[in-house]
Motif scaffolding. Structure first.
Motif, mmCIF file in Angstrom:
data_model
loop_
_atom_site.group_PDB
_atom_site.id
_atom_site.type_symbol
_atom_site.label_atom_id
_atom_site.label_comp_id
_atom_site.label_asym_id
_atom_site.label_seq_id
_atom_site.Cartn_x
_atom_site.Cartn_y
_atom_site.Cartn_z
ATOM 1 N N ASP A 1 -22.896 42.799 -1.101
ATOM 2 C CA ASP A 1 -22.750 43.339 -2.447
ATOM 3 C C ASP A 1 -21.441 42.901 -3.080
ATOM 4 N N GLN A 2 -20.368 42.815 -2.302
ATOM 5 C CA GLN A 2 -19.056 42.449 -2.810
ATOM 6 C C GLN A 2 -18.391 41.412 -1.915
ATOM 7 N N SER A 3 -19.165 40.441 -1.492
ATOM 8 C CA SER A 3 -18.636 39.427 -0.576
ATOM 9 C C SER A 3 -19.275 38.074 -0.852
ATOM 10 N N LEU A 4 -18.441 37.019 -0.868
ATOM 11 C CA LEU A 4 -18.899 35.646 -1.080
ATOM 12 C C LEU A 4 -18.369 34.766 0.043
ATOM 13 N N VAL A 5 -18.989 33.616 0.234
ATOM 14 C CA VAL A 5 -18.503 32.649 1.204
ATOM 15 C C VAL A 5 -18.529 31.261 0.579
ATOM 16 N N VAL A 6 -17.413 30.549 0.707
ATOM 17 C CA VAL A 6 -17.297 29.178 0.194
ATOM 18 C C VAL A 6 -17.595 28.229 1.352
ATOM 19 N N ARG A 7 -18.654 27.411 1.199
ATOM 20 C CA ARG A 7 -19.072 26.505 2.281
ATOM 21 C C ARG A 7 -18.715 25.048 2.015
ATOM 22 N N ALA A 8 -18.430 24.702 0.742
ATOM 23 C CA ALA A 8 -18.083 23.311 0.436
ATOM 24 C C ALA A 8 -17.212 23.274 -0.810
ATOM 25 N N LEU A 9 -16.345 22.245 -0.863
ATOM 26 C CA LEU A 9 -15.462 22.020 -2.001
ATOM 27 C C LEU A 9 -15.644 20.587 -2.502
ATOM 28 N N PRO A 10 -15.177 20.279 -3.708
ATOM 29 C CA PRO A 10 -15.194 18.882 -4.147
ATOM 30 C C PRO A 10 -14.389 18.024 -3.179
ATOM 31 N N ALA A 11 -14.863 16.826 -2.903
ATOM 32 C CA ALA A 11 -14.228 15.970 -1.900
ATOM 33 C C ALA A 11 -12.762 15.698 -2.233
ATOM 34 N N LEU A 12 -12.446 15.505 -3.532
ATOM 35 C CA LEU A 12 -11.065 15.223 -3.902
ATOM 36 C C LEU A 12 -10.163 16.442 -3.754
ATOM 37 N N LEU A 13 -10.755 17.645 -3.615
ATOM 38 C CA LEU A 13 -9.972 18.866 -3.478
ATOM 39 C C LEU A 13 -10.204 19.521 -2.118
ATOM 40 N N ARG A 14 -10.531 18.727 -1.146
ATOM 41 C CA ARG A 14 -10.897 19.292 0.167
ATOM 42 C C ARG A 14 -9.738 20.042 0.812
ATOM 43 N N HIS A 15 -8.490 19.739 0.410
ATOM 44 C CA HIS A 15 -7.338 20.430 0.993
ATOM 45 C C HIS A 15 -6.863 21.596 0.126
ATOM 46 N N ALA A 16 -7.597 21.901 -0.939
ATOM 47 C CA ALA A 16 -7.186 22.975 -1.838
ATOM 48 C C ALA A 16 -7.431 24.339 -1.204
#
Length: 615
Positions: free
Chosen positions: A511-526
């Motif tokens: 309900d109040q939780s997200l998960v980030v599984r991928a980022l833009p390749a140029l920002l992979r270290h962000a």
């Protein structure tokens, strides 16, 4: 002791009765909302004059407006029987029924300004309606109008502002400061109502007089008088219409940036407003070309149906609410983005030939499409040198021929009609200290910072490649969980395609939780969590986000900077000319990626002035 005080307070509450406030107190409360300082009075009274159809407005001020404010106009005037009604609350000629409030076209509409001002000053109102036999005047203490020698229009005199509210008067600044605010208000109104003549005086001295302007030249003369000639010299004029919206005005080139946001004038249906949505759209349009920490300068006029904008948001009417805010935001951004993209040539002609369509109301973060590049413009950095050396294969040879001398004294044939032949920057004649390219065109001398110019060309080529291939995504080795509010979690599901287009993979865990599984390749270290929260913040406020695109562009800008031609590299004549052609074809080529200018023009008049020729 504390118990005794509480008992007394409780008794006071029990014995107090609800009662109607006296009219004078009601008016003074309204004045607290409408009349902040003398400039507020001037604004309200001038807007009344404009609503009355005035074509000449004179503003006389003494002691910053605290002693005297006198507004004289040649408008339609007020009938004898309506004069007393004009000084009563909620009496207006601009609204008749509830539906009128949803499509307000006048500057004023509440009927509160005059009685509010009269409650905190000594006000007199004189007017002569059109076709009336005589004029009439009504003072604050008069019960009936008395005859006036006024020949036409309306005269409002406000004396001793805040004389009966000393606490309010203490908050006023010096006369100089208060008059500065008055002058700014009058200038802002004069900028939008170019069809009206304005005269402003202070302590009997004329500060400025603006004649009515009937055409663009007249409007630009008024701009030069009010904002300075440098603004007009550096401003791009345009007019554009799409999707029922119109936008016109002047935007200053990025080189004319300001240290503060003191030259930003925006109008909605001729009403001056301050709006966060507008500021955000303009800032995005300038993002790639403005030096860090600087502010753009502009005078912009947005027109749309009164039914699409709510002006009844704030007592001072400085704020508005757009019913289709996303449509307005995209229209502003895309139009200004295209105007600022034109490096050389007629901005209006380019806007007309390349229709700028506002985005649909569906969320989208796709970048504005760039026009097709000429050969050589989309090549990778490693191939740039070969492109310059092969420039003669795709560069049209110059038609008519004259001789230019290079730095060594030799001569070579180049075009005398280069600008007419499609080459506004002319042709190279020399290279200075391995840093600047010197070129000649019909106007005079062009100086180019070759690294800054090549940096912009390379950066735009990178962006074009990114737009063609899309934003590549890279899965995270360890997905990042982020705790958010229920509203933010819902936004992720509602705007799933936005995250996909931005190269992010975000799923809802609870309900109040997200998960980030991928980022833009140029920002992979962000920082994945911070990036997600920034995008969500944009979606909440603006319904869209360019946050990731901006960060990707920052990476591309850094790559372009490191990959561009460096100082002290010797360029051949063909390479220099190819660089000039690239500048002419590349969007936003007037500034590098950091907002610095890439080239400048010294015309023959400026050069003659340097050497005192003709004196």
């Amino acid at each position: 002791m504390r118990a005794i005080l509480a008992h007394r307070w409780q008794n006071a509450l029990m014995t107090s009765r609800i009662q109607a406030l006296p009219t004078q107190l009601i008016n003074q409360i309204a004045a607290g909302e409408v009349v902040e300082r003398p400039a507020s009075v001037v604004k309200e009274l001038i807007e009344n004059s404009l609503d009355a159809g005035a074509r000449r407005v004179r503003i006389d001020v003494e002691q910053g407006g605290t002693k005297l404010i006198r507004i004289t106009d040649d408008g339609a005037g007020i009938e004898h029987d309506d004069l007393a009604l004009a000084l009563s609350r909620h009496a207006t000629s601009k609204l008749r029924q509830l539906e009128d409030l949803e499509r307000i076209g006048s500057m004023g509409f509440r009927g509160e300004a005059l009685p509010a001002i009269a409650s905190v000053s000594r006000l007199s109102l004189a007017s002569r309606a059109a076709q009336a036999d005589a004029g009439w005047e009504l003072g604050g203490d008069d019960s009936e109008p008395r005859p006036s020698a006024l020949t036409g229009g309306t005269l409002v005199t406000v004396r001793d502002l805040f004389f009966n509210t000393p606490a309010r008067r203490k908050f006023l600044r010096t006369d100089k400061t208060e008059f500065g605010h008055v002058e700014q208000v009058v200038k802002r109104l004069a900028l939008v109502r170019h069809d009206v003549a304005f005269v402003l005086t202070h302590n009997g001295r004329e500060v400025f007089a603006a004649r009515a302007a009937a055409d663009r030249d007249g409007r630009e003369r008024r701009l030069a008088d009010l904002l300075g000639p440098a603004f007009v010299e550096q401003a791009l004029f345009f007019e554009h219409e799409a999707a029922g919206l119109t936008l016109s005005g002047w935007v200053a080139r990025p080189a004319f940036s300001r240290s503060q946001a003191d030259m930003q004038h925006f109008y909605v249906n001729q009403r001056m407003v301050r709006d966060k949505l507008v500021t955000h759209a303009v800032r995005q349009a300038y993002q790639d070309v403005l030096y860090h920490g600087r502010h753009p300068a502009y005078v912009l006029f947005l027109g749309l149906s009164p039914a699409l904008v709510d002006v009844n948001v704030h007592p001072t009417k400085h704020e508005v609410r757009f019913r289709e805010s996303r449509l307005v935001h995209d229209f502003l951004f895309r139009t200004l983005h295209q105007v600022l993209a034109e490096p050389v040539g007629d901005v209006q002609a380019e806007l007309t030939s390349r229709e700028v369509q506002p985005a649909s109301l569906e969320p989208s973060s796709a970048a504005v499409a760039a026009p097709p590049r000429q050969p050589g413009l989309s090549l990778p950095v490693t191939e740039r040198r070969a492109a310059y050396r092969a420039a003669e294969q795709w560069q049209a040879p110059p038609p008519a021929q004259v001789e230019y001398a290079d730095a060594s004294g030799s001569t070579e044939n180049v075009s005398a009609s280069d600008e007419a032949g499609g080459h506004p920057l002319g042709f190279a004649i020399a290279q200075l200290h391995g840093v600047y390219v010197l070129a000649q065109n019909p106007r005079g001398l062009v100086l180019v910072d070759m690294h800054a110019a090549h940096e912009r060309i390379t950066y735009e080529a990178f962006k074009l490649a990114r737009e063609g291939e899309g934003i590549k995504s890279q899965p995270l080795l360890v997905p990042v969980s982020v705790a958010v509010s229920r509203r933010e979690a819902d936004l992720v599901e509602q705007h799933a395609e936005v995250f996909s287009e931005l190269g992010m993979a975000v799923d809802r865990l609870g309900d109040q939780s997200l998960v980030v599984r991928a980022l833009p390749a140029l920002l992979r270290h962000a920082d994945a969590e911070r990036l997600l929260r920034d995008v969500l913040a944009d979606l909440v406020v603006h319904g869209d986000s360019r946050r990731i695109l901006e960060q990707i562009n920052d990476v591309l800008a850094t790559m372009a900077c490191h990959g561009s031609v460096r100082a002290n590299r010797r360029l051949s004549r063909e390479e220099m000319d190819a660089l000039l052609r690239d500048i002419e074809r590349t969007e936003r080529s007037g500034q590098c990626n950091h907002g610095r200018p890439t080239w400048t023009q010294l015309d023959m008049t400026a050069l003659d002035r340097l050497f005192l020729r003709g004196r």
